[in-house]
Design a protein around this motif. Sequence first.
Motif, PDB file in Angstrom:
ATOM      1  N   ILE A  67       7.935 -11.516 -15.302  1.00 34.73           N
ATOM      2  CA  ILE A  67       7.357 -12.518 -14.396  1.00 34.73           C
ATOM      3  C   ILE A  67       7.432 -13.898 -15.013  1.00 34.73           C
ATOM      4  N   GLN A  68       7.142 -13.985 -16.301  1.00 27.89           N
ATOM      5  CA  GLN A  68       7.088 -15.282 -16.974  1.00 27.89           C
ATOM      6  C   GLN A  68       8.469 -15.896 -17.171  1.00 27.89           C
ATOM      7  N   LYS A  69       9.506 -15.106 -17.003  1.00 32.89           N
ATOM      8  CA  LYS A  69      10.865 -15.622 -17.165  1.00 32.89           C
ATOM      9  C   LYS A  69      11.475 -16.110 -15.852  1.00 32.89           C
ATOM     10  N   VAL A  70      10.740 -15.969 -14.767  1.00 32.95           N
ATOM     11  CA  VAL A  70      11.244 -16.421 -13.464  1.00 32.95           C
ATOM     12  C   VAL A  70      10.751 -17.843 -13.207  1.00 32.95           C
ATOM     13  N   PRO A  71      11.658 -18.811 -13.027  1.00 35.72           N
ATOM     14  CA  PRO A  71      11.262 -20.216 -12.845  1.00 35.72           C
ATOM     15  C   PRO A  71      10.799 -20.511 -11.428  1.00 35.72           C
ATOM     16  N   ALA A  72       9.709 -19.874 -11.022  1.00 34.64           N
ATOM     17  CA  ALA A  72       9.236 -20.053  -9.651  1.00 34.64           C
ATOM     18  C   ALA A  72       7.714 -20.136  -9.623  1.00 34.64           C
ATOM     19  N   LYS A  73       7.191 -20.857  -8.641  1.00 35.49           N
ATOM     20  CA  LYS A  73       5.743 -21.000  -8.488  1.00 35.49           C
ATOM     21  C   LYS A  73       5.110 -19.707  -7.998  1.00 35.49           C
ATOM     22  N   THR A  74       5.835 -18.995  -7.140  1.00 35.32           N
ATOM     23  CA  THR A  74       5.379 -17.688  -6.660  1.00 35.32           C
ATOM     24  C   THR A  74       6.438 -16.652  -6.996  1.00 35.32           C
ATOM     25  N   VAL A  75       6.022 -15.573  -7.643  1.00 32.16           N
ATOM     26  CA  VAL A  75       6.961 -14.517  -8.030  1.00 32.16           C
ATOM     27  C   VAL A  75       6.592 -13.225  -7.300  1.00 32.16           C
ATOM     28  N   PHE A  76       7.552 -12.708  -6.545  1.00 27.41           N
ATOM     29  CA  PHE A  76       7.394 -11.399  -5.917  1.00 27.41           C
ATOM     30  C   PHE A  76       7.868 -10.328  -6.899  1.00 27.41           C
ATOM     31  N   VAL A  77       7.088  -9.276  -7.051  1.00 26.02           N
ATOM     32  CA  VAL A  77       7.472  -8.158  -7.919  1.00 26.02           C
ATOM     33  C   VAL A  77       7.742  -6.932  -7.050  1.00 26.02           C
ATOM     34  N   LEU A  78       8.918  -6.331  -7.238  1.00 26.85           N
ATOM     35  CA  LEU A  78       9.312  -5.132  -6.514  1.00 26.85           C
ATOM     36  C   LEU A  78       9.342  -3.958  -7.494  1.00 26.85           C
ATOM     37  N   PRO A  79       8.280  -3.140  -7.553  1.00 23.60           N
ATOM     38  CA  PRO A  79       8.243  -2.016  -8.498  1.00 23.60           C
ATOM     39  C   PRO A  79       9.271  -0.938  -8.166  1.00 23.60           C
ATOM     40  N   ASN A  80       9.519  -0.732  -6.862  1.00 18.99           N
ATOM     41  CA  ASN A  80      10.518   0.244  -6.382  1.00 18.99           C
ATOM     42  C   ASN A  80      10.246   1.663  -6.843  1.00 18.99           C
ATOM     43  N   ASN A  81       8.997   1.948  -7.130  1.00 18.88           N
ATOM     44  CA  ASN A  81       8.596   3.284  -7.569  1.00 18.88           C
ATOM     45  C   ASN A  81       7.067   3.360  -7.493  1.00 18.88           C
ATOM     46  N   LYS A  82       6.550   4.420  -6.883  1.00 23.22           N
ATOM     47  CA  LYS A  82       5.098   4.510  -6.708  1.00 23.22           C
ATOM     48  C   LYS A  82       4.353   4.608  -8.036  1.00 23.22           C
ATOM     49  N   ASN A  83       5.051   5.039  -9.087  1.00 24.91           N
ATOM     50  CA  ASN A  83       4.417   5.204 -10.389  1.00 24.91           C
ATOM     51  C   ASN A  83       4.437   3.927 -11.225  1.00 24.91           C
ATOM     52  N   ILE A  84       4.960   2.840 -10.644  1.00 20.31           N
ATOM     53  CA  ILE A  84       5.020   1.563 -11.368  1.00 20.31           C
ATOM     54  C   ILE A  84       4.134   0.510 -10.715  1.00 20.31           C
ATOM     55  N   ILE A  85       3.656   0.786  -9.508  1.00 25.30           N
ATOM     56  CA  ILE A  85       2.884  -0.202  -8.755  1.00 25.30           C
ATOM     57  C   ILE A  85       1.606  -0.615  -9.492  1.00 25.30           C
ATOM     58  N   LEU A  86       0.866   0.339 -10.051  1.00 25.45           N
ATOM     59  CA  LEU A  86      -0.369   0.004 -10.761  1.00 25.45           C
ATOM     60  C   LEU A  86      -0.104  -0.894 -11.967  1.00 25.45           C
ATOM     61  N   ALA A  87       0.947  -0.598 -12.726  1.00 21.78           N
ATOM     62  CA  ALA A  87       1.290  -1.432 -13.886  1.00 21.78           C
ATOM     63  C   ALA A  87       1.670  -2.840 -13.436  1.00 21.78           C
ATOM     64  N   ALA A  88       2.388  -2.937 -12.310  1.00 24.64           N
ATOM     65  CA  ALA A  88       2.765  -4.248 -11.776  1.00 24.64           C
ATOM     66  C   ALA A  88       1.527  -5.027 -11.357  1.00 24.64           C
ATOM     67  N   ASN A  89       0.585  -4.360 -10.696  1.00 20.87           N
ATOM     68  CA  ASN A  89      -0.659  -5.033 -10.305  1.00 20.87           C
ATOM     69  C   ASN A  89      -1.454  -5.480 -11.525  1.00 20.87           C
ATOM     70  N   GLN A  90      -1.449  -4.657 -12.568  1.00 20.09           N
ATOM     71  CA  GLN A  90      -2.163  -5.014 -13.794  1.00 20.09           C
ATOM     72  C   GLN A  90      -1.524  -6.233 -14.447  1.00 20.09           C
ATOM     73  N   ALA A  91      -0.194  -6.291 -14.434  1.00 18.50           N
ATOM     74  CA  ALA A  91       0.513  -7.454 -14.972  1.00 18.50           C
ATOM     75  C   ALA A  91       0.185  -8.701 -14.160  1.00 18.50           C
ATOM     76  N   ALA A  92       0.149  -8.557 -12.850  1.00 18.31           N
ATOM     77  CA  ALA A  92      -0.162  -9.699 -11.983  1.00 18.31           C
ATOM     78  C   ALA A  92      -1.548 -10.255 -12.286  1.00 18.31           C
ATOM     79  N   SER A  93      -2.500  -9.375 -12.586  1.00 16.04           N
ATOM     80  CA  SER A  93      -3.865  -9.819 -12.875  1.00 16.04           C
ATOM     81  C   SER A  93      -3.953 -10.585 -14.194  1.00 16.04           C
ATOM     82  N   LEU A  94      -2.993 -10.354 -15.084  1.00 19.19           N
ATOM     83  CA  LEU A  94      -2.987 -11.043 -16.382  1.00 19.19           C
ATOM     84  C   LEU A  94      -2.239 -12.372 -16.347  1.00 19.19           C
TER      85      LEU A  94
END
Length: 556
Positions: free
Chosen positions: A381-408
């Motif tokens: 996320i931090q390497k994307v030069p954008a004000k808003t970053v969309f994250v596509l986990p593309n796997n149900k077992n990665i969604i929670l980790a993606a949400n946790q990253a977003a919260s940080l």
Amino acid sequence: MEINTINASQLSKMFLAGAKNLDAKKEWINELNVFPVPDGDTGTNMSMTIMAAAKEVSALEQPDMKTLSKAISSGSLRGARGNSGVILSQLLRGFTKVIKEVDEIDVDILCEAIQRAVETAYKAVMKPKEGTILTVARGAADKALELVDTTDDLLYFIDEVIKEADHVLSKTPDMLPVLKQAGVVDSGGQGLMQVLKGAQDCLLGKEIDYTIEEASSSSGVMKISAETEQEIKFGYCTEFIIVLNKPLTDKEEKEYKAYLESIGDSIVVVADDEIVKTHVHTNDPGLAIQTALTHGSLSKIKIDNMREEHQERLIKDAEKQAKAQQEEPTTEVVTPEKEMGFVAVSIGEGLGSIFTELGVDHMIEGGQTMNPSTEDVLDAIQKVPAKTVFVLPNNKNIILAANQAASLCEDREVIVLPTKTIPQGITALINFIPEQSAEENKERMLEEIENVKTGQVTYAVRDTVIDGKEISEGDYMGIGDAGIISVNSNIQKAFVEMIEGMLDEESSIISVYYGQDVTKKDAEKMVKAVSKKFPEVEVELQPGGQPVYYYIVSVE
């Protein structure tokens, strides 16, 4: 023998013992995966999550309860992988919120910490499902409440709590029919039990090797290409994490960022109450490190000489240009900060190329066979030069980790689209409209991914019965969004039957992505068989290059 209190040193050893016990049993836990597919990874995910924290703990020389709590909480939070790993990290996070305030743990404190652990974990899951690790943890918490006023003996208290948690685990097949059909208990709950039992062994004085091997850093190096970077002003890419002595005030955080800006550029500072993740390009990494040390201790220090990397890249690019006989001069391109960008998780060269062509700024290699950690997603996320970053986990077992990253992540807006499959991620990108707002795009993409049906073909790794289907080891399975659609010893029959189960009257396009173990010729035969049986539907074929799954299919 009776034990009434546990100090930080004892708890540190108990935690390491629990982590090592889970790590030793991870393959056994993987085999508890309900679906007999070759990617059962619950044990691996939980092990990697807790071992990330164990490395932090093992680095502490004389921990007190506060520093120990920080190491456990921040290490597991950043290292969390998969749903089971994220839930484990939340259990540990809640537990440490209580114990960090005391010098020693007694029965009352332990009971309170267990309650907070379960409360924190349940809050982290949008739709908690019973018959899982959460249920086992809650069983332990309920037993702790029942016993807290009856004993001061931690040995007795812990033993009874673990017995009850084990009993609840044994009942998980009665709560989830899919577990009963597969003849297994919940794998995440079993993973939690191994942590608890390892910690108990330590408290009982059993001989345990507490050594934690240091793994090489998995964080990626920020690459500098010849096309986009002709002159490097600051030569060292410097990254580290500050384990804070105390939370930074807003003023301290601003002053810290301002100092980094005075000695370099490409500043990324992400702070919470326990840690500060720092990234800076500078000519003097020592200055950044010295300033950081005034706020706490450092971990995950990584310094890369970008000029050396730049030279290596120049040589490689020159070789490519020579082979292609490209004589056109390159021009310096500086990418401005844009409004919106994308991070996607995928594995396989073909699928990676598709996502890149559709506008993904940064790819994370991973998926069913390799769930990226919270820290991996946060770094991307931090390497994307954008004000808003969309994250596509593309796997149900990665969604929670993606949400946790977003919260940080505090330096930009992060929107996690809950894409559960590769086709859903591709559909989301196809429906992105740059001219519209992030919120408008989010609503449209969420709506469109619901219209995608996904199927995947792989092989069975054991005999079992699921959804009334008898499966033998080596059979080919067609797995849809809701479960197993087809089973056959012939891959073509399994493939065609799966697609037949996915089609309805509104279906118009079938997209097929073939994996690394499939030749183009064989894939074309599959597509021909489908086109012959369903002539009214258009069929597209593309190389995916994904492991484990011979074919990934979308129907729209």
